[in-house]
Design a protein around this motif. Structure first.
Motif, mmCIF file in Angstrom:
data_model
loop_
_atom_site.group_PDB
_atom_site.id
_atom_site.type_symbol
_atom_site.label_atom_id
_atom_site.label_comp_id
_atom_site.label_asym_id
_atom_site.label_seq_id
_atom_site.Cartn_x
_atom_site.Cartn_y
_atom_site.Cartn_z
ATOM 1 N N ALA A 9 0.851 -1.183 0.040
ATOM 2 C CA ALA A 9 0.016 -0.100 -0.096
ATOM 3 C C ALA A 9 0.934 1.483 -0.048
ATOM 4 O O ALA A 9 0.523 2.252 -0.857
ATOM 5 C CB ALA A 9 -0.891 -0.112 1.319
ATOM 6 N N ASN A 10 1.890 1.331 0.828
ATOM 7 C CA ASN A 10 2.744 2.259 0.945
ATOM 8 C C ASN A 10 3.302 2.716 -0.675
ATOM 9 O O ASN A 10 3.681 3.811 -0.937
ATOM 10 C CB ASN A 10 3.959 1.985 1.778
ATOM 11 N N SER A 13 0.859 3.691 -3.212
ATOM 12 C CA SER A 13 0.357 5.046 -2.833
ATOM 13 C C SER A 13 1.357 6.181 -3.471
ATOM 14 O O SER A 13 1.026 7.277 -3.812
ATOM 15 C CB SER A 13 -0.095 5.252 -1.609
ATOM 16 N N MET A 60 -7.725 1.622 -5.566
ATOM 17 C CA MET A 60 -7.306 2.801 -4.933
ATOM 18 C C MET A 60 -8.051 3.425 -3.645
ATOM 19 O O MET A 60 -7.326 3.971 -2.724
ATOM 20 C CB MET A 60 -7.000 4.043 -6.132
ATOM 21 N N LEU A 63 -6.452 1.543 -0.882
ATOM 22 C CA LEU A 63 -5.015 2.037 -0.529
ATOM 23 C C LEU A 63 -4.909 3.280 0.196
ATOM 24 O O LEU A 63 -4.053 3.591 1.159
ATOM 25 C CB LEU A 63 -4.133 1.827 -1.824
ATOM 26 N N ILE A 64 -5.682 4.208 -0.453
ATOM 27 C CA ILE A 64 -5.729 5.654 0.109
ATOM 28 C C ILE A 64 -6.222 5.424 1.527
ATOM 29 O O ILE A 64 -5.593 6.196 2.550
ATOM 30 C CB ILE A 64 -6.562 6.388 -0.818
ATOM 31 N N THR A 67 -3.452 4.331 4.000
ATOM 32 C CA THR A 67 -2.458 5.261 4.113
ATOM 33 C C THR A 67 -2.938 6.448 5.177
ATOM 34 O O THR A 67 -2.239 6.832 5.838
ATOM 35 C CB THR A 67 -2.098 6.086 2.575
#
Length: 158
Positions: A9-10, A13, A60, A63-64, A67
């Protein structure tokens, strides 16, 4: 699994927020648009871009959110450490778990302190914006509750 997801994810992103990712996405859309006449702007041609963008957007979002959750928690921990290490009130640690009304009460306390100390007009303007946003959220919450009540009554009639 969590560690693997955090790393992926990091990286995704960070990559997705780069100028290169924007250019790739722009070129994909441009290529799709240019090929429209070749495929006679068919339903399949439109479905390709719709499906692709929907899948990317769907993935996304997670993932966002991951984060933002991590960044928010890290920021909260940093602020908690600053409060702990300073002469600030320790009771401010954990404010994020208070209700909107409790936060508004604390905000009003700070407004009074600021008014007593003759703060700059910009701070007064900021507090006015905070209060307006708080009122807007309360009115939205009230409208949502009214809508839920209305819908429940409508369903119960059937």
């Amino acid at each position: 699994m969590k560690q693997f997801f955090r790393i992926i994810a990091n990286k995704v992103s960070q990559s997705a927020g780069s100028p290169y990712a924007f250019m790739i996405a722009f070129l994909v859309v441009l290529a799709w648009a240019v090929t429209g006449s070749f495929f006679e702007y068919s339903d399949t041609w439109q479905l390709v871009i719709n499906t692709g963008t929907t899948i990317v957007t769907f993935l996304m979002v997670f993932l966002i959110q991951n984060t933002q959750n991590r960044d928010g928690k890290a920021l909260q921990l940093k602020l908690d450490e600053l409060i702990r290490a300073s002469k600030a009130r320790d009771s401010f640690v954990g404010l994020e778990s208070l209700t909107d009304e409790e936060l508004a009460d604390i905000d009003n306390e700070f407004k009074k302190l600021h008014d007593d100390n003759k703060v700059a007009p910009a701070v007064h303007k900021l507090h006015a914006r905070i209060q307006a946003e708080h009122q807007r959220r309360l009115s939205l919450r009230g409208a949502g509750k009214a809508l839920q009540t209305f819908l429940r009554k409508d369903i119960n009639k059937k």
